[in-house]
Design a protein around this motif. Structure first.
Motif, PDB file in Angstrom:
ATOM      1  N   LEU A  93     -45.426 -23.347 -42.983  1.00  0.00           N
ATOM      2  CA  LEU A  93     -46.785 -23.369 -42.436  1.00  0.00           C
ATOM      3  C   LEU A  93     -47.567 -22.145 -42.896  1.00  0.00           C
ATOM      4  CD1 LEU A  93     -48.980 -24.557 -40.578  1.00  0.00           C
ATOM      5  CD2 LEU A  93     -47.953 -23.234 -38.694  1.00  0.00           C
ATOM      6  N   GLY A  94     -46.938 -20.982 -42.837  1.00  0.00           N
ATOM      7  CA  GLY A  94     -47.605 -19.760 -43.288  1.00  0.00           C
ATOM      8  C   GLY A  94     -47.949 -19.808 -44.765  1.00  0.00           C
ATOM      9  N   ILE A  95     -47.042 -20.364 -45.574  1.00  0.00           N
ATOM     10  CA  ILE A  95     -47.310 -20.489 -47.012  1.00  0.00           C
ATOM     11  C   ILE A  95     -48.529 -21.372 -47.246  1.00  0.00           C
ATOM     12  CG2 ILE A  95     -46.402 -21.380 -49.192  1.00  0.00           C
ATOM     13  CD1 ILE A  95     -43.602 -20.634 -48.191  1.00  0.00           C
ATOM     14  N   CYS A  96     -48.596 -22.493 -46.542  1.00  0.00           N
ATOM     15  CA  CYS A  96     -49.726 -23.405 -46.706  1.00  0.00           C
ATOM     16  C   CYS A  96     -51.037 -22.771 -46.253  1.00  0.00           C
ATOM     17  CB  CYS A  96     -49.479 -24.692 -45.916  1.00  0.00           C
ATOM     18  SG  CYS A  96     -48.196 -25.752 -46.600  1.00  0.00           S
ATOM     19  N   LEU A  97     -51.021 -22.106 -45.103  1.00  0.00           N
ATOM     20  CA  LEU A  97     -52.258 -21.515 -44.593  1.00  0.00           C
ATOM     21  C   LEU A  97     -52.752 -20.382 -45.475  1.00  0.00           C
ATOM     22  CD1 LEU A  97     -51.630 -21.516 -40.729  1.00  0.00           C
ATOM     23  CD2 LEU A  97     -52.894 -23.172 -42.118  1.00  0.00           C
TER      24      LEU A  97
END
Length: 416
Positions: A93-97
């Motif tokens: 999720l952090g990578i995507c955001l």
């Protein structure tokens, strides 16, 4: 920057807007003169609508749905496994955001809209998938009896149901946050945020299944985490971005029918991409890594390249539209260059930081960018009363922010 402001009579409200090259929209014309002095019918100033109530309702509903989905996942996993899988799911999720933040840097979207997009993806779209999936699967079995049942769910049911559930959230944002949905880049950001939220919840489900299957921490959980969390965190983002891209182009041209057509048109590549991802390994003898490096990595690189070109188009539009305001006296040519280039914005932020006004400068940049996009909508002839009112509001806001900036800087503009 300058503290000199021309009389509003010389503002772009009284100038014809030149369309972008290749546009078919005619230039705006001055309105005809009225009959003369007339008695006022209404003296109160109209209040701007911010959509706060709608935003609160949307976020509240999406939050409730997320809580229900969280309870559905927690029940079979238990507290410890649920927390562990949630922490692991935060990595992709952090990578995507972070990736979506890079896409959204030129003209950032409102945080409330992005929060709704994330909650819709993580809660409502997952709930729709869980509730509608079995019924769609049964219908597909009846309609396509020749397809083996084990292939119906991954190749047909999941792509159709999941992509539709995610895309509905993007469509809602088109109609509820229209003033902040200006083009394809915005569509990609909103769609990608919805997809990132969906992938977060789905990853908890996959990590939990691996944890229960292996009876605890082990190789199976590690393999699933690497596969989904590190190798393919952007898979859902890429699928749903097709819908956002099509909706963004449709919004830029206007028209409800065109927007609805773009919604269904964008679903087609989103569903096909999802189907291809789920069953693509069959094309390379079942080898995921061959499929990943020969097909998925080049596709991802192509998508990033497309985003870069779209961002550059936004920069060119910003320079052209702000240049029109510079001719009318609202900006200096130096300010236009500063506002329409990344290097200029970075230099301006550094200068503002020397006297503690980075936030004020950031507001000035965002207001000017929003002004350029609003002028583009006016030039295209879309919703002229609302956009003209928004243009005046932004001009007033830019003027106030410039004055505050100069006051913080001691009255001296940069470079003097």
């Amino acid at each position: 920057m300058t503290g000199q402001h021309p009389d509003p009579a010389g503002s772009p409200h009284h100038r014809a807007a030149s369309p972008l090259p290749g546009e078919g929209s005619p230039a705006l014309q001055e309105p005809p003169h009225g009959p003369g002095t007339v008695p006022p019918l209404w003296s109160a100033q109209p209040r701007g609508t911010t959509g706060t109530a709608v935003t609160v309702l949307l976020i509240s509903g999406a939050s409730l749905a997320l809580l229900l989905v969280a309870w559905f996942l927690w029940a079979p996993l238990g507290s410890e496994a649920f927390v562990l899988c949630g922490i692991l799911a935060l990595v992709p999720l952090g990578i995507c955001l972070l990736g979506l933040r890079w896409v959204d840097r030129w003209e950032p979207e409102p945080r409330s809209a992005l929060l709704f997009a994330l909650l819709w993806g993580a809660g409502i779209s997952v709930g729709i998938t869980l509730l509608a999936g079995p019924y769609v699967g049964q219908a597909l079995h009846l309609l396509l009896p020749s397809i083996p049942p084990e292939l119906v769910t991954p190749l047909l049911e999941a792509p159709v149901v999941e992509e539709t559930a995610k895309a509905l959230g993007v469509l809602i944002l088109v109609f509820t946050r229209r003033s902040h949905f200006d083009g394809p880049v915005d569509g990609i950001v909103y769609a990608g945020t919805v997809a990132a939220g969906f992938a977060f919840t789905e990853n908890i489900l996959y990590f939990g299944s691996a944890l229960l299957a292996s009876g605890g921490l082990g190789v199976e959980l590690g393999f699933v985490f690497v596969l989904r969390g590190l190798f393919s965190p952007f898979a859902h983002v890429l699928f749903t971005s097709a819908v956002g891209l099509c909706l963004g182009f449709a919004v830029a041209r206007g028209g409800t029918l065109r927007i609805l057509a773009a919604f269904f048109g964008g679903l087609v590549p989103a569903v096909i991409g999802h189907m291809f991802w789920n069953g693509g390994t069959a094309l390379v003898d079942g080898s995921f890594f061959v499929f990943y490096f020969l097909l998925q990595v080049p596709f991802f690189a192509l998508s990033v390249t497309g985003v870069v070109f779209l961002r550059r188009a936004e920069q060119r539009l910003t320079r052209q539209r702000l240049g029109e305001y510079a001719v009318a006296g609202w900006f200096t040519p130096q300010e236009v260059l500063m506002l329409s280039t990344r290097a200029g914005r970075h230099q301006a932020m550094s200068w503002a930081g020397t006297f503690g006004a980075r936030t004020t400068m950031r507001n000035f940049i965002q207001e000017a960018t929003r002004l350029a996009l609003t002028r583009q909508q006016i030039a295209a002839g879309r919703n002229l009363p609302a956009n003209t009112a928004n243009e005046q509001r932004l001009l007033d806001s830019v003027t106030r922010t410039r004055g505050l900036m100069l006051a913080r800087a001691g009255g001296q503009p940069a470079g003097r």
